[in-house]
Scaffold this motif. Sequence first.
Motif, short mmCIF file in Angstrom:
data_model
loop_
_atom_site.label_atom_id
_atom_site.label_comp_id
_atom_site.label_asym_id
_atom_site.label_seq_id
_atom_site.Cartn_x
_atom_site.Cartn_y
_atom_site.Cartn_z
N HIS A 95 9.53 49.76 55.65
CA HIS A 95 9.52 49.38 54.24
C HIS A 95 10.91 48.85 53.91
CE1 HIS A 95 5.65 51.34 53.60
NE2 HIS A 95 6.11 52.31 54.36
N ASN A 96 10.96 47.60 53.51
CA ASN A 96 12.26 46.97 53.25
C ASN A 96 12.42 46.71 51.75
OD1 ASN A 96 13.04 45.84 56.20
ND2 ASN A 96 10.85 45.58 55.86
N TYR A 97 13.51 47.17 51.19
CA TYR A 97 13.83 46.90 49.79
C TYR A 97 15.15 46.15 49.75
CZ TYR A 97 10.48 50.70 49.15
OH TYR A 97 9.36 51.50 49.21
N ASP A 98 15.19 45.05 49.04
CA ASP A 98 16.42 44.27 48.91
C ASP A 98 16.64 43.94 47.44
OD1 ASP A 98 17.00 43.20 51.86
OD2 ASP A 98 14.85 43.18 51.50
N ALA A 99 17.90 43.98 47.02
CA ALA A 99 18.22 43.53 45.67
C ALA A 99 19.63 42.97 45.71
CB ALA A 99 18.15 44.69 44.69
N GLY A 100 19.89 41.93 44.91
CA GLY A 100 21.24 41.40 44.96
C GLY A 100 21.43 40.21 44.05
N VAL A 101 22.55 39.57 44.25
CA VAL A 101 22.91 38.43 43.42
C VAL A 101 23.52 37.35 44.31
CG1 VAL A 101 25.14 39.54 42.90
CG2 VAL A 101 24.30 37.72 41.42
N ASN A 102 23.18 36.10 44.01
CA ASN A 102 23.83 34.96 44.65
C ASN A 102 24.42 34.11 43.53
OD1 ASN A 102 23.04 35.51 47.32
ND2 ASN A 102 21.00 34.68 46.88
N ALA A 103 25.58 33.57 43.76
CA ALA A 103 26.18 32.77 42.68
C ALA A 103 27.11 31.70 43.23
CB ALA A 103 26.96 33.69 41.73
N ALA A 104 27.19 30.61 42.49
CA ALA A 104 28.22 29.58 42.73
C ALA A 104 28.94 29.43 41.40
CB ALA A 104 27.57 28.28 43.14
N LEU A 105 30.25 29.64 41.43
CA LEU A 105 31.00 29.70 40.18
C LEU A 105 32.21 28.77 40.21
CD1 LEU A 105 30.96 33.59 39.83
CD2 LEU A 105 29.55 31.99 38.54
N PHE A 106 32.74 28.55 39.01
CA PHE A 106 33.96 27.75 38.85
C PHE A 106 33.82 26.40 39.52
CE2 PHE A 106 35.32 32.27 39.42
CZ PHE A 106 35.40 32.57 38.07
N GLY A 107 32.73 25.78 39.24
CA GLY A 107 32.54 24.43 39.75
C GLY A 107 32.65 24.35 41.26
N ASN A 108 31.89 25.21 41.89
CA ASN A 108 31.81 25.19 43.34
C ASN A 108 33.05 25.78 44.04
OD1 ASN A 108 30.15 24.72 45.48
ND2 ASN A 108 31.06 22.71 45.95
N LEU A 109 34.00 26.26 43.28
CA LEU A 109 35.19 26.84 43.91
C LEU A 109 34.84 28.13 44.64
CD1 LEU A 109 38.26 26.94 44.32
CD2 LEU A 109 38.40 28.26 42.21
N LEU A 110 33.95 28.90 44.06
CA LEU A 110 33.64 30.21 44.62
C LEU A 110 32.13 30.34 44.81
CD1 LEU A 110 34.62 33.13 45.31
CD2 LEU A 110 34.10 33.68 42.94
N GLU A 111 31.76 30.70 45.99
CA GLU A 111 30.35 31.02 46.25
C GLU A 111 30.31 32.46 46.70
OE1 GLU A 111 28.06 27.68 48.31
OE2 GLU A 111 30.13 27.35 48.90
N VAL A 112 29.40 33.22 46.12
CA VAL A 112 29.36 34.63 46.47
C VAL A 112 27.90 35.10 46.57
CG1 VAL A 112 29.59 35.38 44.06
CG2 VAL A 112 30.26 36.93 45.89
N GLY A 113 27.67 35.98 47.49
CA GLY A 113 26.35 36.60 47.62
C GLY A 113 26.57 38.08 47.91
N ALA A 114 25.85 38.91 47.20
CA ALA A 114 25.99 40.35 47.43
C ALA A 114 24.63 40.98 47.33
CB ALA A 114 26.93 40.97 46.40
N SER A 115 24.30 41.84 48.27
CA SER A 115 22.99 42.46 48.21
C SER A 115 23.04 43.84 48.83
CB SER A 115 21.94 41.60 48.91
OG SER A 115 22.26 41.51 50.27
N TYR A 116 22.05 44.62 48.43
CA TYR A 116 21.89 45.95 48.99
C TYR A 116 20.53 46.00 49.67
CZ TYR A 116 20.55 50.87 49.10
OH TYR A 116 20.10 52.10 49.51
N TYR A 117 20.47 46.55 50.84
CA TYR A 117 19.17 46.69 51.49
C TYR A 117 18.92 48.14 51.86
CZ TYR A 117 21.66 46.99 55.95
OH TYR A 117 22.50 47.37 56.96
N TYR A 118 17.66 48.51 51.83
CA TYR A 118 17.24 49.84 52.22
C TYR A 118 15.99 49.67 53.06
CZ TYR A 118 15.56 54.66 51.84
OH TYR A 118 15.13 55.93 52.13
N ARG A 119 16.06 50.12 54.28
CA ARG A 119 14.91 49.95 55.18
C ARG A 119 14.49 51.31 55.71
NH1 ARG A 119 16.19 46.43 59.98
NH2 ARG A 119 14.02 45.79 59.78
N LYS A 120 13.28 51.67 55.40
CA LYS A 120 12.80 52.95 55.93
C LYS A 120 11.68 52.68 56.93
CE LYS A 120 11.30 57.55 54.87
NZ LYS A 120 11.02 58.57 53.88
N THR A 121 11.92 53.07 58.15
CA THR A 121 10.90 52.90 59.19
C THR A 121 10.16 54.22 59.33
OG1 THR A 121 12.33 51.33 60.30
CG2 THR A 121 10.50 52.21 61.58
N VAL A 122 8.85 54.15 59.21
CA VAL A 122 8.07 55.38 59.29
C VAL A 122 7.13 55.32 60.49
CG1 VAL A 122 8.17 55.76 56.80
CG2 VAL A 122 6.26 54.47 57.76
#
Lengths: 511, 934
Positions: B602-629
Amino acid sequence: MRIMRYIKWKLPVVACCVMLTACGDFFDVDPIDGASPDDFYTNNSELNSVAYGMYAPLSPEVHKLFLWGSARADLVTEGETKDVYVSEFINNTVSTLNPYTDYGFLYKSIARCNHQLKNLPRMQPNGDKVTATRLKIFYGEAYFLRAWCYFQLVRTFGQVPLVLEEVADDVTFEDEKGNIVKMNTITMTDEELRAVVLQPAQEQEVWKAIMSDLAKARVLINGTSYALGFAPPAEEPLIRASWIGAYALSAEVALWNGLYQEASAYAEFFIKQGKLGAASTWPQQYTTTAAASATTYNSFGFMYVFEQGFRTQRLQEFTSPIEADGGRYLVKPKMTVCSQLFNEPLDIRSKVSYMRVNRKDVIWKYIGLDEEGKSMRKPYESIANWYILKHADVYLIRGIAENELGNTGAALEMLNVVRVARGLQKYKRDDIALDKANMKEQLFKEKAREDAFEGKRWYDLLLRETRLGESGIIARTVSAKYDDENQKNEVYSRLSNPANWYLPIEPERWK
Amino acid sequence: MFNKYKIFFFCFLGLNVPRLALAQEETEERADTTKQAVLAVSPKEKEWNDIYSMRSMFLFDRGLMGEEAGVYTAYNGFVGNAGLMMIRGVTSVNLNTSPYVFVDGLPARQAPNVGPFASGVLHSNLTFINPLDIVSMRIVKDGYSNVLYGGRAGNGIIEMEIDKGTTGTATIDAAVRVGFMDADFEPSLMNAAEYRAYLYQMMSDRGYSAGELQQNPLFDPSQPAYSHETYWPGELSQKGLFSDVYLKMKGGDGDTHYLFSIGYTSESEVLKEVKDQRINMRFNLDFKISPKVKISNLFAYNYGNNRFFGEGSNWKQNPLFVSAAKAPFMSKDYYSAEGIKVEQLAGVDALGMTNPAALVEGLNNKGLSNKVDALIRGDWTINSKTSANAEVMVSYNSMTEKLHQPAEGIAMDRYIERQSAKRSYSEYLMRWKALVNRHGNILEDLTYNANAGLSMDMYEEKMIFGRTVNAASDEMESLDKGKFVDSLANTRYEHNMMNVYLSGGLNWRNKLNLGANFNLERSSNFGADGAWNLYAGAEVRWKALQTASEWVELFGQYGRTGNNDVRGGYYARLYKPAAYYIYGGVYLGNVRNDDLKPEYTHNYDAGVNAALFGNLLEVGASYYYRKTVGLITQKSLPIEIGLDPQYENNGDVVNQGVEVSLAVNPIQKNDLKWSIFATISTLKNEVKSLKNGEIVRTMDQFTAVAKEGEELGAFYGYKVKGIYNTKAEIDVVKSDGSEYQPGDYKMEDINGDHKINGLDRQVIGSPIPEFYGGFGTNLTWKGLSFAALFTYSYGNDVYNLFRQRLSMMSDYSNQSRDVLNRWVSAEQPGNGWLPRSAYGDPSNNFVTSDRWVEDGSYLRLKSIAVQYDVPMKNRMGFIKGVRVSVNCNNLWTLSGYSGFDPEVFSGLDPLMRGVDCGATPSPRSYIFGLNVSF
């Protein structure tokens, strides 16, 4: 247009449905590394394969039989390398931590015998597929082997679980309310299984089951030759159940149950069929692995083959002093005891049983290839045969039984047959005191010489102690192998306690 | 995340750069695709470029780590060998743990599903991919997207697209690259005099008298055979060589496109005699049979051959270990009694040890592989909203390996004097797949996209293996010449699978995306109750901010994936073979288990992707949780039942972490562009439950465990608390009840029962990193470009088995110089690192212990690349572009690890990771390239 729409959308849907329903076979994949039991039990050769499978767990584990039956008794002591778990057997201080107490191999074999017995009714005598005689022999073989496994278990551990039905797939039992319940075995917990099928049985119950199995085996494995009622490969009379093997084991079991008439009768029946073999070729059953010499002297045992899959045992590792041969020299003969036992210079058996080689005393039966102590088995080729039911033992068992019945003369006759067959002089009536006690002593001495280091000595002592009224013989005999007085006394007192005659086991540990 | 940046790189550094017009055209095409990708799916598509292909010139997967968060790799210097590829943790104990690679839709396993042929030898299955053929790659990490890969996606998926023909004049690209590699693998060993003194003590401890030893020529340095000072490992190293030739021709008109490429790659290892060669060929032809129907064809053939040594824990065949253990006062050459050097290699020495030179020269281990792939695909544009495609692919991969060990100069191993082994392995796959797509508007602002599909897979794997031993002569290499059969095996595994796919998405004003994926899978690996499996997932994406040059997107996803790679036919009641004497018997090995199912994650992902300041900064951040049963583990029944352990689903493991990617583009001018990027990924793995108890696996002196509450594959052993100096200090006994001696290691008695046994084992390390990633920079100025990539890993441990083996002091092998400071007596206790020397290690001082666990954290300059596009003002007729390049890998590593290389690979088994068996380290490489476009 409608048709086009139909074709566009519905056809693929219909096609999918057809595929979904039509692919039953598609998902039916036969695994190659196994065969379906459903396809078995159609001919002789398949039955034979299941039968070989019953023996398979036993032959690699004979070092345990050595430890259980020989290391604990008086002829064996510690070698130059110490292995604490082996030493525990030699000193009779076996703990439940000791991996050599794991009796799982015997229960594997029992499970496979139960499987064979459950499935054999699927097969009816069918012309050239399997004859009625042959089918009976397959039944008898499973009964024989199951009996031997329990015989080994009950003498070594006392109370053990008695499993006489196949329980691999499911278990049928009566619950607390009296309902008959059937459960899938692998879904059950250990506690549930222990409660419903693995309760330790009373010793008497186990003996009863052994005798019942042997009674069936004697009738079912009926043949005029060594056994299998067809032309078997030369080694089969040794490595599989046989008619005379069933009688040999029956005689021994009867002796253990105080049924001396029966013991003598089974032995006599055996003696009529069997032969004892000549003294001159006696050593060859140890110095070679040839089927001919093995079957001349024994009716059941295991053979090994190195160059086809390394089907070996571990006795070279335990007894050989040569590291390059895979030897760890964990055990060696107790020379003072051995030399007292083998006190007749002409006795060919002393030369083959143990030896002094390169300043080291060694048990020669599992490493030697000659009678002079010169030639040994090649490194790692630990393939010496292991004998379980020996022709000479049957004569001696008859002697013991007759002696117990008060027929000392008949006992002496049996003893002398064995002595002559080993190249020794007959005992004359004047040579030895013909009282029951002395005759018993002589018979067991002969048995000890015949069976030295073959996993039998401890059980002989146990038989005398618990069945033949020789109280204290275990403690007396085994403590005699210690030179140190303190050790001697310690062992004497330990073995005066009947609780120490049986091996402890924690089955959960060896899962 | 970095799509723009990738496009940029494609444009300026791509192989086709000199053809500016064409490059632009392609760029536009790709930009569209990319935009769709950003909207539709979260995983980023990685545009392949020359920099990337040079980083991974040896094998494409060797360059995966660093730029993409969540991807961890570990390779050693063994050319052609597979390595560790881990995407977001480890999810299985007993099944495959490597991601599948889908090349143009065709799945490939990372390595054959058979054990190492020789120890440590696991030739990569991915050598069929020529890095220069790749156009784009997408590492699919999230569960939602992976739903569509169902039971193959438990470990993530790598998708890649291979180059194809395009409209335009025929073009030819030619590339030549040559270079060399070197590496330091020089263990610190005792010299001749030190070793002789050590040997003397070992032999006298074993009971040899002073008189006997004085007579022994080994202790007489004037003996010609024993008068040398050889540093044996030095005899085995060499400069590795790399060469690569590549030719690609492509073109086409409006209706027909074609491409033909051929590449030849040759690598030789820094260890003598080890090499890997490959030829990759591809041909593809796409044509339109009507304005609405396009047919694509692909045919690819790959050939490979290699020579190898077992660089693993079979110490008798590991050349580096054999050389390290060899007496330094001996020579590889044979000396006569008169002291004359004879032109032949020395044989097995008086100590029974192999001549390492004879081993390297004599072992004839070779591999050969052939792979053929074919694909036909039809695309039908039914109308502006509806399209469909169907494809049939066939792939056949065959690999043959042989091993021959002669007797000359090589010590006998138990009964084995000579041996020959051969293994043939093949994989066959036929896959059929059809998809229908429909998209359009539901409302003016609400668009939809829906897919339905079906695929059928028929897969078969076959292996046959044979080893015979003790042929009459070293010249007799064929199997039939062996005196007897040592082992024989053959296996066949068939897997038939069907998948029904449904997926769809809703998009509202390009701001809100909702998606759902369903994959109903039927697999022949399972019985009645486990055969049908539904993998499903959903996602929501919301553009919180969107302007012409800036955007911020939030997303949340869930998806269930699985691992269906279960072999063994547990759905069936089976007889297994049981040999008795010379006969084959059977016994009931498997009882039927209809309940067995794939391991679900079971995979859970949440996060944010962004391009800011007129392409000066690109950022992606996410958290994942994977439970294998439902981990597939063995259940042992009470021994009186007499049944082998049976597999069942019983156990859970969780992987979770945070992934952050960052790119800063400070200069974005026409002539000058500069960007800096970094990724960091954390990983926390924990086995949550294992109802059938801990799973322990051992390799030589190393032990690992899967145990509740611990990381999967944690190192499992004893903690050394010092060395006993006197008898009085000893208050514990050995596991078998016997006594320790002064000079033995003092192992921690954690249960306080005064006995050191299995109950005192504890987790002493873990190969799983706490965090890892990479950072780097890219700079271009006109035709000149520069790129650098650093990779790092923090918090992973390495079990230094090689060092332990060279410190054991349990036989007559030469040892590491550490033993000079071993414990000798209470008065001479050494430096406290090593215990007493004792032949055969009777006190088990060298069981798995924390003494050999080291921090495997590292920071590495993975790659530096410089490229220059030669200005072609007056195009020289048919030559349209020329580029020269230099690429250097692994130039610098910062690590406290004492072995050759903190990046170790010891096998794909999740319980055998992070073990250093002394394989050659990843080399420093210096590669020069020339590309010419015609």
